[in-house]
Design a protein around this motif. Structure first.
Motif, PDB file in Angstrom:
ATOM      1  N   THR A 499       7.552  16.184  -5.646  1.00 30.54           N
ATOM      2  CA  THR A 499       8.036  16.728  -6.928  1.00 30.54           C
ATOM      3  C   THR A 499       7.536  15.614  -8.289  1.00 30.54           C
ATOM      4  O   THR A 499       7.325  15.912  -9.179  1.00 30.54           O
ATOM      5  CB  THR A 499       9.432  17.406  -6.962  1.00 30.54           C
ATOM      6  OG1 THR A 499      10.158  16.058  -6.760  1.00 30.54           O
ATOM      7  CG2 THR A 499       9.563  18.425  -6.312  1.00 30.54           C
ATOM      8  N   ILE A 500       8.113  14.350  -7.870  1.00 32.13           N
ATOM      9  CA  ILE A 500       7.958  13.140  -8.856  1.00 32.13           C
ATOM     10  C   ILE A 500       6.557  12.938  -9.139  1.00 32.13           C
ATOM     11  O   ILE A 500       6.218  12.773 -10.281  1.00 32.13           O
ATOM     12  CB  ILE A 500       8.675  12.137  -8.423  1.00 32.13           C
ATOM     13  CG1 ILE A 500      10.229  12.097  -8.342  1.00 32.13           C
ATOM     14  CG2 ILE A 500       8.347  10.861  -9.402  1.00 32.13           C
ATOM     15  CD1 ILE A 500      10.750  11.282  -7.738  1.00 32.13           C
ATOM     16  N   ASP A 508      -2.897  10.858  -6.212  1.00 35.47           N
ATOM     17  CA  ASP A 508      -2.819  10.540  -4.779  1.00 35.47           C
ATOM     18  C   ASP A 508      -1.614  11.017  -4.249  1.00 35.47           C
ATOM     19  O   ASP A 508      -0.295  10.916  -4.906  1.00 35.47           O
ATOM     20  CB  ASP A 508      -3.013   8.799  -4.316  1.00 35.47           C
ATOM     21  CG  ASP A 508      -1.996   8.061  -5.232  1.00 35.47           C
ATOM     22  OD1 ASP A 508      -1.450   8.482  -6.223  1.00 35.47           O
ATOM     23  OD2 ASP A 508      -1.637   6.913  -4.566  1.00 35.47           O
ATOM     24  N   SER A 509      -1.589  11.064  -3.042  1.00 37.81           N
ATOM     25  CA  SER A 509      -0.323  11.590  -2.172  1.00 37.81           C
ATOM     26  C   SER A 509       0.328  10.310  -1.397  1.00 37.81           C
ATOM     27  O   SER A 509      -0.302   9.852  -0.389  1.00 37.81           O
ATOM     28  CB  SER A 509      -0.511  12.701  -1.076  1.00 37.81           C
ATOM     29  OG  SER A 509       0.595  13.412  -0.658  1.00 37.81           O
ATOM     30  N   MET A 510       1.531  10.195  -2.013  1.00 35.78           N
ATOM     31  CA  MET A 510       2.122   9.012  -1.252  1.00 35.78           C
ATOM     32  C   MET A 510       2.972   9.582   0.041  1.00 35.78           C
ATOM     33  O   MET A 510       3.329  10.730  -0.043  1.00 35.78           O
ATOM     34  CB  MET A 510       3.001   8.243  -2.077  1.00 35.78           C
ATOM     35  CG  MET A 510       2.656   7.668  -3.261  1.00 35.78           C
ATOM     36  SD  MET A 510       3.648   6.801  -4.242  1.00 35.78           S
ATOM     37  CE  MET A 510       4.083   5.235  -2.821  1.00 35.78           C
ATOM     38  N   GLU A 537      12.047   7.770  -7.158  1.00 37.15           N
ATOM     39  CA  GLU A 537      11.620   7.763  -8.542  1.00 37.15           C
ATOM     40  C   GLU A 537      11.020   6.546  -8.629  1.00 37.15           C
ATOM     41  O   GLU A 537      10.004   6.148  -9.108  1.00 37.15           O
ATOM     42  CB  GLU A 537      12.667   8.236  -9.392  1.00 37.15           C
ATOM     43  CG  GLU A 537      12.149   8.032 -10.942  1.00 37.15           C
ATOM     44  CD  GLU A 537      11.579   9.515 -11.624  1.00 37.15           C
ATOM     45  OE1 GLU A 537      11.148   9.260 -12.605  1.00 37.15           O
ATOM     46  OE2 GLU A 537      12.058  10.354 -11.153  1.00 37.15           O
ATOM     47  N   CYS A 538      11.677   5.445  -8.448  1.00 37.98           N
ATOM     48  CA  CYS A 538      11.306   3.923  -8.823  1.00 37.98           C
ATOM     49  C   CYS A 538      10.231   3.631  -8.079  1.00 37.98           C
ATOM     50  O   CYS A 538       8.996   3.089  -8.440  1.00 37.98           O
ATOM     51  CB  CYS A 538      12.683   3.315  -8.375  1.00 37.98           C
ATOM     52  SG  CYS A 538      12.042   1.305  -8.776  1.00 37.98           S
ATOM     53  N   ILE A 539      10.108   4.018  -6.878  1.00 37.33           N
ATOM     54  CA  ILE A 539       9.044   3.742  -6.013  1.00 37.33           C
ATOM     55  C   ILE A 539       7.651   4.429  -6.213  1.00 37.33           C
ATOM     56  O   ILE A 539       6.538   3.815  -6.399  1.00 37.33           O
ATOM     57  CB  ILE A 539       9.212   4.079  -4.343  1.00 37.33           C
ATOM     58  CG1 ILE A 539      10.320   3.140  -3.908  1.00 37.33           C
ATOM     59  CG2 ILE A 539       7.981   3.980  -3.552  1.00 37.33           C
ATOM     60  CD1 ILE A 539      10.856   3.386  -2.443  1.00 37.33           C
ATOM     61  N   LEU A 554      13.600  -1.649   0.334  1.00 43.29           N
ATOM     62  CA  LEU A 554      14.510  -2.911   0.022  1.00 43.29           C
ATOM     63  C   LEU A 554      14.443  -3.744  -1.254  1.00 43.29           C
ATOM     64  O   LEU A 554      15.531  -4.029  -1.818  1.00 43.29           O
ATOM     65  CB  LEU A 554      14.163  -4.037   1.316  1.00 43.29           C
ATOM     66  CG  LEU A 554      14.499  -3.402   2.460  1.00 43.29           C
ATOM     67  CD1 LEU A 554      13.874  -4.414   3.731  1.00 43.29           C
ATOM     68  CD2 LEU A 554      16.163  -3.133   2.819  1.00 43.29           C
ATOM     69  N   GLU A 555      13.191  -3.644  -1.964  1.00 45.93           N
ATOM     70  CA  GLU A 555      13.007  -4.489  -3.017  1.00 45.93           C
ATOM     71  C   GLU A 555      13.805  -3.500  -4.125  1.00 45.93           C
ATOM     72  O   GLU A 555      14.145  -4.083  -5.207  1.00 45.93           O
ATOM     73  CB  GLU A 555      11.538  -4.520  -3.734  1.00 45.93           C
ATOM     74  CG  GLU A 555      10.728  -5.520  -2.776  1.00 45.93           C
ATOM     75  CD  GLU A 555       9.458  -5.532  -2.943  1.00 45.93           C
ATOM     76  OE1 GLU A 555       8.855  -4.664  -3.863  1.00 45.93           O
ATOM     77  OE2 GLU A 555       8.519  -6.242  -2.409  1.00 45.93           O
ATOM     78  N   ASN A 556      14.007  -2.363  -4.192  1.00 42.52           N
ATOM     79  CA  ASN A 556      14.718  -1.688  -4.992  1.00 42.52           C
ATOM     80  C   ASN A 556      16.048  -1.447  -4.631  1.00 42.52           C
ATOM     81  O   ASN A 556      16.910  -1.270  -5.493  1.00 42.52           O
ATOM     82  CB  ASN A 556      13.853  -0.283  -5.625  1.00 42.52           C
ATOM     83  CG  ASN A 556      12.430  -0.766  -5.896  1.00 42.52           C
ATOM     84  OD1 ASN A 556      12.359  -0.945  -7.085  1.00 42.52           O
ATOM     85  ND2 ASN A 556      11.351  -0.618  -5.046  1.00 42.52           N
ATOM     86  N   ILE A 557      16.212  -1.253  -3.288  1.00 44.89           N
ATOM     87  CA  ILE A 557      17.761  -0.759  -3.053  1.00 44.89           C
ATOM     88  C   ILE A 557      18.625  -1.621  -2.926  1.00 44.89           C
ATOM     89  O   ILE A 557      19.860  -1.808  -3.207  1.00 44.89           O
ATOM     90  CB  ILE A 557      17.593   0.135  -1.838  1.00 44.89           C
ATOM     91  CG1 ILE A 557      19.082   1.004  -1.773  1.00 44.89           C
ATOM     92  CG2 ILE A 557      17.678  -1.233  -0.579  1.00 44.89           C
ATOM     93  CD1 ILE A 557      18.785   1.984  -0.438  1.00 44.89           C
TER      94      ILE A 557
END
Length: 633
Positions: A499-500, A508-510, A537-539, A554-557
């Motif tokens: 959705t994001i 592209d599809s992550m 959302e951040c990733i 891990l970099e964001n959490i």
């Protein structure tokens, strides 16, 4: 050959029936014809006559001497003009043909008309809009005639009769359009004329909305005395406005009708046209219920989520959806329990959209986000002058806006204790009183409340009223935290990624790597679904890589965490053996003074960071500090 000696005459009952049937037409024509004698200075020997479509002479206008002269010839109100009855003349011919006709002298079959000249012009309502007072407006208005002695006959009287007919049609036409404009306001409409009838104040228009506002069956009030509808003895406030005949805006009054008192708000527009014999007021009448319904219709249903929007296949979430579906079929109050971020607001919207109130308003209020001194006015509204800074015309509260629908009270545990008593009265009595008012307003709302606090502890510590809790929690719905929802975390993560990506236009599809999925299922998620959504959302926004790896998570959490295990450098083989623990605590059920003080100390006195650390709103932190007497740095 048929002889015509005199005019056929209707009896009193027959004439009154015709008069009543043409009352709407007559009212406006009467004003027009009377004004003509004043403005146009019609010669004294000229008389004007109004005939209905059946040839009944409804009214005769002129000076006393001229009217008496015609009366001696048998021409007076109540006489019937038909070719069968009195033979040929301009009036009988014009009524039959529905066109302008003139005649004079020997052209008339009836001897009484030999010394007169007649000029007739029809007035038709065929092209006018539908009359609001009648289901079927009169199609033929009849017409107007100029009657003049033959010795004073002049050809321009044909133009006079045509001008009168034209002016009358235009008056009726613009009156219809004016009423249409008045109706667009959407209020009850009552038009009152104080000059039309010298003896009594007269009602000239009342719409259907007025009767709905007053809660009475519709009736035909046209040209009826106001005192017969609203007794001056019990409705003195309205009669004072009628006597003043001044503009007034948003005046609160009480109308009493059929032994029932109705609290109303009235706006008056005064009018005064002496040449038309018109003077009075146009009243727009509303009730608090009408106002709230009007605003609610404009706002619409703000609940946009339904049960199909809830993502999850775990037994706990399926069980919650099943119970919520059953709850939606009831009209009882509901309390949703669960940690912050589990989706209590989503379930509240889904319950509303699955209920019989789905087409009515859904109003959401965060009790923890409102300043303490504004909560009461936001929930219950206020009247003008209720406090310094209040809007001039007052304000509708959230409960009134939700009337007929659902109100969602999020973070109900943060509602101040003194306001809980006010809410309890609203819940029990289904009535509220705006601040600064003495009027009770009936409301019909389904209350869905939500909290992430331990209500039992709140009640034990006397921070929440037990009677209010039981009133609000007739039905209860508990939502499991994300860490207890088995594999839903991966399912939700993939949903958010999709959705994001669509929202920001990422082509592209992550997708999540196997290691990333394993990491997600290992974390404790104190912020639950909301925390997971923010992470995805951040990733999606920051990383161009098509594959989401553990280090992206891990970099964001780990931002803001003091746990050394939560860093990108802690990635090693055997992810399931890593101690993926979070230092950020879950929100405590009931925060103590020590909890508040420790959070402030750890965050160096920064209140925003302390509130985030505790998992509460900043305004809630301020309230807790005030409650425990903690001074900020």
């Amino acid at each position: 050959m048929q002889k015509y000696h005199t005019f056929p005459r209707s009896d009193t009952k027959q004439f009154q029936e015709h008069f009543q049937n043409n009352l709407w037409n007559y009212t406006y024509l009467d004003r027009n014809l009377k004004s003509i004698f004043v403005v146009e200075k019609i010669p004294p020997h000229v008389c004007l006559a109004y005939f209905d479509a059946d040839g009944f002479l409804i009214e005769l206008y002129g000076d006393t001497e001229s009217v008496d002269t015609l009366s001696k010839l048998g021409i007076s109100t109540g006489t019937i003009w038909t070719e069968e009855g009195i033979g040929y003349n301009a009036i009988t011919a014009g009524l039959t043909r529905k066109q302008a006709v003139s005649s004079s002298g020997t052209e008339h079959d009836l001897p009484a008309l030999k010394d007169l000249a007649l000029y007739y012009c029809p007035i038709s309502l065929r092209r006018l809009s539908v009359d609001y007072m009648r289901s079927k407006p009169p199609q033929d208005f009849g017409g107007v005639a100029v009657i003049v002695p033959l010795e004073y006959d002049q050809t321009h009287y044909s133009f006079l009769s045509a001008a009168i007919a034209h002016d009358t049609v235009m008056t009726l036409h613009f009156n219809q359009h004016a009423i249409r404009l008045y109706e667009q306001v959407g209020s009850g409409l009552l038009i009152i004329d104080s000059r039309m009838n010298r003896e009594k104040v007269t009602i000239t228009h009342a719409n259907q909305t007025l009767f709905r506002a007053l809660g009475i069956p519709p009736r035909d009030l046209f040209f009826s005395p106001l005192e017969d509808f609203l007794d001056p003895r019990t409705n003195s406030e309205l009669w004072d406005l009628v006597k003043k005949q001044e503009d007034a805006k948003d005046v609160h009054i009480t109308l009493t009708i059929e032994k029932k008192a109705i609290h109303c708000m009235i706006t008056c527009l005064a009018f005064n046209q002496p040449f038309l014999n018109a003077s009075g007021i146009i009243c727009y009448i509303t009730t608090p219920q009408m106002e709230s319904r009007s605003v609610a219709r404009k706002m619409g249903n703000s609940a946009i989520l339904s049960f199909p929007n809830i993502i999850g296949e775990s037994s706990s979430i399926r069980s919650a959806i099943h119970r919520a579906t059953l709850i939606a079929n009831t009209d009882s109050n509901v309390m949703i329990l669960g940690e912050s971020g589990v989706g209590k607001d989503v379930f509240a919207q889904a319950i509303h959209n699955a209920s019989l109130r789905k087409n009515k308003p859904f109003i959401a209020v965060n009790c923890g986000a409102l300043p303490r001194d504004l909560i009461a006015s936001e929930l219950f509204g206020y009247d003008s002058g209720a406090f310094t800074g209040a809007k001039r015309n007052g304000n509708i509260g959230k409960f009134e806006l939700a009337n007929g629908g659902t109100i969602f009270l999020d973070e109900i545990g943060d509602l101040p204790l003194d306001l809980q008593a006010n809410l309890l009265r609203v819940v029990e009595q289904k009535q509220l009183m705006r601040l600064g008012s003495n009027r009770l307003i009936d409301i019909d709302v389904k209350i869905i409340s939500a909290t992430n606090t331990n209500m039992s502890h709140m009640i034990e510590q006397r921070l929440f009223r037990s009677d209010l809790f039981f009133r609000l929690s007739t039905l209860r719905l508990s939502l499991a935290p994300l860490r207890e929802r088995e594999n839903d975390v991966v399912l939700l993560a993939n949903h958010f990624i999709e959705t994001i990506s669509q929202r920001i236009g990422r082509k592209d599809s992550m997708r999540l790597s196997t290691e990333a999925e394993e990491l997600l299922t290992t974390l404790s998620w104190p912020g639950n679904v909301r925390e997971l959504q923010n992470l995805m959302e951040c990733i999606v926004q920051l990383y161009p890589d098509p594959i989401i790896l553990p280090q992206h998570i891990l970099e964001n959490i780990s931002l803001g965490s003091t746990d050394p295990n939560l860093s990108a450098t802690s990635i090693v083989p055997g992810m399931t053996d890593l101690p993926f623990t979070r230092s950020m605590p879950r929100k405590r059920k009931v925060l103590s003074k020590e909890d508040i003080q420790n959070a402030l100390d750890m965050c160096g006195g920064n209140r925003s960071q302390a509130a985030e650390y505790l998992g509460i709103a900043r305004k809630t932190l301020y309230r807790k500090m005030e409650q425990f007497g903690i001074e900020g740095r």
